[in-house]
Design an enzyme around this catalytic site. Structure first.
Site, PDB file in Angstrom:
ATOM      1  CB  CYS A  52      57.602  45.116  36.714  1.00 52.14           C
ATOM      2  SG  CYS A  52      57.319  43.285  36.148  1.00 52.14           S
ATOM      3  CB  ALA A  55      53.490  42.573  35.056  1.00 53.75           C
ATOM      4  CG  HIS A 184      50.432  48.337  29.059  1.00 55.60           C
ATOM      5  ND1 HIS A 184      50.233  49.579  29.523  1.00 55.60           N
ATOM      6  CD2 HIS A 184      50.646  47.396  29.982  1.00 55.60           C
ATOM      7  CE1 HIS A 184      49.306  48.996  30.609  1.00 55.60           C
ATOM      8  NE2 HIS A 184      49.588  47.462  30.564  1.00 55.60           N
TER       9      HIS A 184
HETATM   10 FE1  CFM Z   1      44.375  48.863  30.844  1.00 54.52          FE
HETATM   11 FE2  CFM Z   1      45.994  47.733  32.022  1.00 54.52          FE
HETATM   12 FE3  CFM Z   1      43.231  46.169  30.804  1.00 54.52          FE
HETATM   13 FE4  CFM Z   1      43.582  48.083  32.688  1.00 54.52          FE
HETATM   14 FE5  CFM Z   1      44.472  46.698  35.018  1.00 54.52          FE
HETATM   15 FE6  CFM Z   1      46.210  45.820  34.140  1.00 54.52          FE
HETATM   16 FE7  CFM Z   1      43.513  44.765  33.503  1.00 54.52          FE
HETATM   17 MO1  CFM Z   1      45.107  43.987  35.791  1.00 54.52          MO
HETATM   18  S1  CFM Z   1      45.164  49.658  32.304  1.00 54.52           S
HETATM   19  S2  CFM Z   1      42.503  47.976  31.595  1.00 54.52           S
HETATM   20  S3  CFM Z   1      42.753  48.384  35.483  1.00 54.52           S
HETATM   21  S4  CFM Z   1      45.819  47.243  30.072  1.00 54.52           S
HETATM   22  S5  CFM Z   1      45.470  46.825  35.471  1.00 54.52           S
HETATM   23  S6  CFM Z   1      47.976  47.033  32.927  1.00 54.52           S
HETATM   24  S7  CFM Z   1      46.027  44.191  33.742  1.00 54.52           S
HETATM   25  S8  CFM Z   1      42.991  45.131  35.119  1.00 54.52           S
HETATM   26  S9  CFM Z   1      43.332  44.017  31.641  1.00 54.52           S
HETATM   27  C1  HCA Z   2      49.371  43.075  36.577  1.00 55.34           C
HETATM   28  C2  HCA Z   2      48.784  42.321  36.353  1.00 55.34           C
HETATM   29  C3  HCA Z   2      47.208  42.593  36.877  1.00 55.34           C
HETATM   30  C4  HCA Z   2      47.318  41.828  38.984  1.00 55.34           C
HETATM   31  C5  HCA Z   2      45.909  42.083  39.399  1.00 55.34           C
HETATM   32  C6  HCA Z   2      45.598  42.450  40.837  1.00 55.34           C
HETATM   33  C7  HCA Z   2      45.901  42.006  36.469  1.00 55.34           C
HETATM   34  O1  HCA Z   2      49.426  43.839  36.980  1.00 55.34           O
HETATM   35  O2  HCA Z   2      50.058  42.927  36.026  1.00 55.34           O
HETATM   36  O3  HCA Z   2      47.058  43.554  41.145  1.00 55.34           O
HETATM   37  O4  HCA Z   2      45.041  41.539  41.188  1.00 55.34           O
HETATM   38  O5  HCA Z   2      44.921  42.530  36.508  1.00 55.34           O
HETATM   39  O6  HCA Z   2      45.972  40.445  37.044  1.00 55.34           O
HETATM   40  O7  HCA Z   2      46.984  43.707  36.919  1.00 55.34           O
END
Ligand code: CFM
Ligand code: HCA
Length: 533
Positions: A52, A55, A184
């Protein structure tokens, strides 16, 4: 393939099928342009992997800023589940503050929902200032806060005046957008308006000063990238936001170049920084050896200094000599295998190259919540339809800072460079995918099972919400969010670590020994006792 797709959607009602088909495409290089629908609402009832807006704001962008205390105004579950257990790492700087391990929440109860939670929030801020003395505080709103109308902005302002430290409020209620991406925006806009540039410094703290935007130090990735950059001679002013701090971010305006690692979560801030301070941005990718080398060479070209270029090549040559033979070993195990690569917004693309270096072909990839530009390239941005959900996120207007704006390189040189390196540019994931391979936006659990059945990948890369389902089907599954508590995976050392983890996934003898437990005995057994508990 088109027929496969139709067959795969056999259980969907016609309307759902029409919707989902717009989010899935089979790569066809004979077509000039392939369009995909993205950043729209998930159909209720579908099991999505998305999170969400809260998050995205508190969990992803704000959480890693270590000298701040991040207050979650809401029920304890939202606080608990956004505790940074996804392995954002942060080291305490000398004499600095680090609250990364804390989870601070107002723990709203039913009476707060009925009578309002503003007083409780104000009290908590007092307590945080008194006991922890952070450099700044953030307050993030969860869904009920918006529903009952608590004015977190007013409470934060009053607290800021009372305590003389910045208290930033973020109206990032979970429902503010269709995914984390909205969060974000909300977080980054706040940092852009209230933190970046909020210092008297005019000079960069060293030579070749850069910011690294969109890097969150999962599993220590930023540290590996920093190791390489610092050895070459770059000075890192700030990282947004891995292992970073309020104090560091204030100085971000002094950099000569902004690197963009995760395009999804930060590209608009890179644009704003260029408009306000004249700092250009370069798309980089430090996941995979070739991508790392290419990014380092692009950076050297931007700064155009023979000494820097020479040092860059020296470091590359030394690192390659060290890591390539090791990669070869793992390649023997991984070669000719296939992968699914489905992550949030950047890694679905970035990790394909690292897989490729191990001889693993990504046959299906996608993002949970990225936008069309992350799939199709930035040139589609003007064509992206605005809808009620997009409009829900407040836009901020950024003007040129007349005092601080400085062109970092002459416009002609900038144009010349744009032909050679991805300055202000990101071509997206689709151009890197091969004919017949599948791109899926917001992949859901039903489709995951169906695609696995049809395509039978050798490895499944995704997150915690779906990995175990697939692993229990006998397919090694790799979390590319939390790295399964391993890492770093970025840079040269990261590539080796990743290769080892993936190869271990294939070779572990567990696959020969494990039967699903329910085959032999019931999962739960017990007796009900009377009396004390
Ligand atoms: Fe960018 Fe993300 Fe991230 Fe990402 Fe992700 Fe994420 Fe993440 Mo989980 S787009 S790279 S692929 S900021 S989903 S919101 S939290 S791994 S550090
Ligand atoms: C998020 C965080 C997440 C969840 C990871 C997952 C992360 O989306 O709120 O589903 O394994 O990277 O911690 O993306």
């Amino acid at each position: 393939r088109e027929q496969d797709l139709d067959a795969l959607m056999y259980e969907y009602p016609a309307k759902v099928k029409r919707n989902r088909k717009k989010h899935i495409l089979v790569r066809d290089t004979s077509q000039q342009k392939q369009e995909i629908e993205a950043n729209t609402r998930t159909i209720p009832g579908i099991i999505t992997n998305r999170g969400c807006a809260f998050a995205g704001c508190k969990g992803v962008v704000l959480g890693p800023l270590k000298d701040m205390v991040h207050i979650v105004h809401g029920p304890v579950g939202c606080g608990y589940y956004s505790w940074l257990t996804r392995r954002n790492k942060a080291r305490t700087d000398e004499g600095g503050k680090n609250f990364i391990e804390y989870c601070v929440t107002t723990d709203m109860q039913e009476s707060d929902i009925v009578f309002g939670g503003e007083k409780k929030l104000a009290q908590l801020i007092d307590e945080v200032v008194e006991t922890l003395k952070p450099n700044a505080i953030s307050v993030s709103a969860t869904c009920p806060v918006g529903l009952i109308g608590d004015d977190i902005n007013a409470v934060s302002k009053a607290a800021q005046q009372k305590h003389h430290i910045p208290v930033l409020s973020f109206s990032c209620e979970g429902y503010r957008g269709v995914s984390q991406s909205a969060g974000h925006h909300i977080a980054n806009n706040g940092l852009m308006e209230h933190v970046i540039g909020d210092s008297d410094s005019e000079e960069a703290p060293g030579k070749y000063a850069i910011n690294m935007l969109g890097e969150y130090n999962i599993g220590g990735d930023s540290w590996e990238i920093e190791r390489i950059l610092e050895e070459i001679g770059y000075t890192l002013v700030s990282v947004m936001t891995g292992n970073s701090s309020y104090e560091e971010l204030r100085e971000a305006h002094t950099a000569e170049l902004n690197l963009v690692q995760c395009h999804r979560s930060i590209n608009y801030i890179a644009e704003m920084l260029e408009k306000k301070y004249g700092t250009p941005w370069l798309k980089v990718n430090f996941i995979g050896i070739e991508s790392t080398v290419e990014s380092l060479r692009d950076m050297a070209l931007y700064f155009d200094d023979p000494a820097l270029t020479q040092k860059t090549e020296e470091v590359i040559a030394r690192e390659l000599a060290r890591v390539e033979p090791v990669m070869e070993q793992y390649k023997k195990i991984c070669n000719d295998k296939t992968a699914f690569c489905f992550v949030g917004g950047s890694r679905g693309h970035h990790y394909q190259k690292l897989f490729k270096e191990l001889g693993i072909e990504t046959i299906l990839a996608g993002y949970e919540f990225a936008h069309r530009d992350d799939y199709e390239g930035r040139e589609v941005i003007p064509d992206i339809k605005m809808d009620a959900d997009n409009r829900n996120i407040p836009e901020i207007k950024v003007e040129k800072d007349e005092r601080r704006f400085r062109l970092k390189i002459p416009p002609e040189r900038m144009e010349e460079l744009k032909d050679k390196i991805p300055l202000s540019n990101y071509p997206g994931m689709i151009p890197d995918m091969k004919d017949g391979h599948i791109v899926v936006d917001d992949l859901n659990h039903f489709e995951t099972e169906e695609f696995i059945r049809i395509l039978k990948p050798d490895i499944f890369a995704s997150g915690i919400k779906d990995k175990y389902v697939v692993q229990k089907m006998g397919i090694p599954s790799k979390q590319l969010h939390s790295y399964d508590y391993s890492g770093p995976y970025a840079g040269f050392n990261g590539a080796i670590r990743f290769a080892k983890d993936v190869a271990d996934g294939f070779t572990t003898p567990t696959w020969n020994f494990i039967n699903p437990p329910w085959q032999n005995e019931p999962l739960l057994s017990g007796t009900v006792e009377e009396g004390e508990h």
